[in-house]
Design a protein around this motif. Sequence first.
Motif, PDB file in Angstrom:
ATOM      1  N   LEU A   6       0.837  -1.201   0.000  1.00 22.57           N
ATOM      2  CA  LEU A   6       0.000   0.000   0.000  1.00 22.57           C
ATOM      3  C   LEU A   6       0.874   1.254   0.000  1.00 22.57           C
ATOM      4  N   THR A   7       0.447   2.278  -0.713  1.00 22.11           N
ATOM      5  CA  THR A   7       1.204   3.533  -0.718  1.00 22.11           C
ATOM      6  C   THR A   7       0.872   4.319   0.543  1.00 22.11           C
ATOM      7  N   LYS A   8       1.843   5.023   1.023  1.00 24.98           N
ATOM      8  CA  LYS A   8       1.653   5.820   2.224  1.00 24.98           C
ATOM      9  C   LYS A   8       0.772   7.033   1.901  1.00 24.98           C
ATOM     10  N   PRO A   9      -0.126   7.372   2.806  1.00 20.02           N
ATOM     11  CA  PRO A   9      -0.918   8.580   2.553  1.00 20.02           C
ATOM     12  C   PRO A   9      -0.044   9.822   2.703  1.00 20.02           C
ATOM     13  N   GLN A  10      -0.305  10.802   1.886  1.00 19.44           N
ATOM     14  CA  GLN A  10       0.477  12.034   1.959  1.00 19.44           C
ATOM     15  C   GLN A  10      -0.194  12.962   2.961  1.00 19.44           C
ATOM     16  N   MET A  11       0.437  13.182   4.083  1.00 18.77           N
ATOM     17  CA  MET A  11      -0.145  13.982   5.153  1.00 18.77           C
ATOM     18  C   MET A  11       0.024  15.479   4.906  1.00 18.77           C
ATOM     19  N   SER A  12       1.031  15.848   4.141  1.00 12.91           N
ATOM     20  CA  SER A  12       1.269  17.280   3.931  1.00 12.91           C
ATOM     21  C   SER A  12       0.459  17.846   2.777  1.00 12.91           C
ATOM     22  N   SER A  13      -0.191  17.037   2.019  1.00  9.56           N
ATOM     23  CA  SER A  13      -0.928  17.531   0.866  1.00  9.56           C
ATOM     24  C   SER A  13      -2.083  18.460   1.241  1.00  9.56           C
ATOM     25  N   PRO A  14      -2.907  18.139   2.256  1.00 12.16           N
ATOM     26  CA  PRO A  14      -3.975  19.088   2.619  1.00 12.16           C
ATOM     27  C   PRO A  14      -3.413  20.431   3.101  1.00 12.16           C
ATOM     28  N   LEU A  15      -2.315  20.382   3.855  1.00 10.61           N
ATOM     29  CA  LEU A  15      -1.703  21.624   4.333  1.00 10.61           C
ATOM     30  C   LEU A  15      -1.162  22.438   3.165  1.00 10.61           C
ATOM     31  N   ALA A  16      -0.486  21.801   2.241  1.00  7.85           N
ATOM     32  CA  ALA A  16       0.070  22.511   1.085  1.00  7.85           C
ATOM     33  C   ALA A  16      -1.048  23.111   0.238  1.00  7.85           C
ATOM     34  N   ARG A  17      -2.140  22.382   0.058  1.00  6.35           N
ATOM     35  CA  ARG A  17      -3.259  22.884  -0.732  1.00  6.35           C
ATOM     36  C   ARG A  17      -3.896  24.091  -0.030  1.00  6.35           C
ATOM     37  N   CYS A  18      -4.039  24.020   1.286  1.00  3.98           N
ATOM     38  CA  CYS A  18      -4.620  25.125   2.055  1.00  3.98           C
ATOM     39  C   CYS A  18      -3.712  26.355   2.008  1.00  3.98           C
ATOM     40  N   LEU A  19      -2.410  26.135   2.172  1.00  7.52           N
ATOM     41  CA  LEU A  19      -1.469  27.257   2.121  1.00  7.52           C
ATOM     42  C   LEU A  19      -1.449  27.899   0.743  1.00  7.52           C
ATOM     43  N   ARG A  20      -1.484  27.111  -0.299  1.00 11.35           N
ATOM     44  CA  ARG A  20      -1.486  27.644  -1.656  1.00 11.35           C
ATOM     45  C   ARG A  20      -2.729  28.521  -1.871  1.00 11.35           C
ATOM     46  N   PHE A  21      -3.877  28.048  -1.393  1.00 14.93           N
ATOM     47  CA  PHE A  21      -5.121  28.814  -1.514  1.00 14.93           C
ATOM     48  C   PHE A  21      -5.012  30.149  -0.774  1.00 14.93           C
ATOM     49  N   HIS A  22      -4.485  30.120   0.442  1.00 15.90           N
ATOM     50  CA  HIS A  22      -4.408  31.343   1.242  1.00 15.90           C
ATOM     51  C   HIS A  22      -3.333  32.306   0.731  1.00 15.90           C
ATOM     52  N   ILE A  23      -2.254  31.792   0.206  1.00 13.21           N
ATOM     53  CA  ILE A  23      -1.214  32.663  -0.346  1.00 13.21           C
ATOM     54  C   ILE A  23      -1.730  33.379  -1.587  1.00 13.21           C
ATOM     55  N   VAL A  24      -2.443  32.676  -2.434  1.00 13.29           N
ATOM     56  CA  VAL A  24      -3.019  33.306  -3.626  1.00 13.29           C
ATOM     57  C   VAL A  24      -4.050  34.350  -3.208  1.00 13.29           C
ATOM     58  N   GLY A  25      -4.891  34.022  -2.235  1.00 13.91           N
ATOM     59  CA  GLY A  25      -5.886  34.978  -1.746  1.00 13.91           C
ATOM     60  C   GLY A  25      -5.243  36.213  -1.140  1.00 13.91           C
ATOM     61  N   ALA A  26      -4.193  36.031  -0.354  1.00 17.29           N
ATOM     62  CA  ALA A  26      -3.507  37.172   0.259  1.00 17.29           C
ATOM     63  C   ALA A  26      -2.862  38.052  -0.804  1.00 17.29           C
ATOM     64  N   PHE A  27      -2.323  37.452  -1.847  1.00 16.14           N
ATOM     65  CA  PHE A  27      -1.710  38.229  -2.929  1.00 16.14           C
ATOM     66  C   PHE A  27      -2.758  39.051  -3.667  1.00 16.14           C
ATOM     67  N   VAL A  33      -5.446  46.360  -2.335  1.00 23.79           N
ATOM     68  CA  VAL A  33      -5.099  47.450  -1.421  1.00 23.79           C
ATOM     69  C   VAL A  33      -4.057  48.364  -2.052  1.00 23.79           C
ATOM     70  N   ALA A  34      -3.081  47.793  -2.741  1.00 21.51           N
ATOM     71  CA  ALA A  34      -2.055  48.613  -3.399  1.00 21.51           C
ATOM     72  C   ALA A  34      -2.671  49.489  -4.479  1.00 21.51           C
ATOM     73  N   ALA A  35      -3.636  48.937  -5.223  1.00 20.58           N
ATOM     74  CA  ALA A  35      -4.296  49.733  -6.266  1.00 20.58           C
ATOM     75  C   ALA A  35      -5.100  50.868  -5.641  1.00 20.58           C
ATOM     76  N   LYS A  36      -5.728  50.600  -4.499  1.00 17.66           N
ATOM     77  CA  LYS A  36      -6.512  51.649  -3.834  1.00 17.66           C
ATOM     78  C   LYS A  36      -5.601  52.788  -3.363  1.00 17.66           C
ATOM     79  N   PHE A  37      -4.465  52.438  -2.758  1.00 14.62           N
ATOM     80  CA  PHE A  37      -3.545  53.477  -2.306  1.00 14.62           C
ATOM     81  C   PHE A  37      -2.922  54.230  -3.475  1.00 14.62           C
ATOM     82  N   ALA A  38      -2.659  53.541  -4.574  1.00 10.00           N
ATOM     83  CA  ALA A  38      -2.097  54.211  -5.747  1.00 10.00           C
ATOM     84  C   ALA A  38      -3.099  55.203  -6.327  1.00 10.00           C
ATOM     85  N   ALA A  39      -4.375  54.829  -6.344  1.00 13.67           N
ATOM     86  CA  ALA A  39      -5.396  55.737  -6.864  1.00 13.67           C
ATOM     87  C   ALA A  39      -5.560  56.938  -5.936  1.00 13.67           C
TER      88      ALA A  39
END
Length: 76
Positions: A6-27, A33-39
């Motif tokens: 049996l292949t080992k379950p990947q435990m870090s995959s949910p964390l990596a997927r969650c972090l990727r989602f939040h990093i994209v959202g934060a960007f 916010v940068a566009a608002k301050f520039a305007a």
Amino acid sequence: MASGALTKPQMSSPLARCLRFHIVGAFIVFLGVAAKFAAAERRKPPYPAHTDFYRNDDSMKDYEEMRKAGIFQSAK
């Protein structure tokens, strides 16, 4: 019996997927916010326009007018 291991379950995959989602959202939020301050910076009036007021301002004359009008109760 099972024929393959049996292949080992990947435990870090949910964390990596969650972090990727939040990093994209934060960007995206950061870009908004940068566009608002520039305007807002573009619409801000230039500082030298305010210097005309202070160049011709006589604060002692204004003080005397306010004192004669009775605005200041402690300065008679």
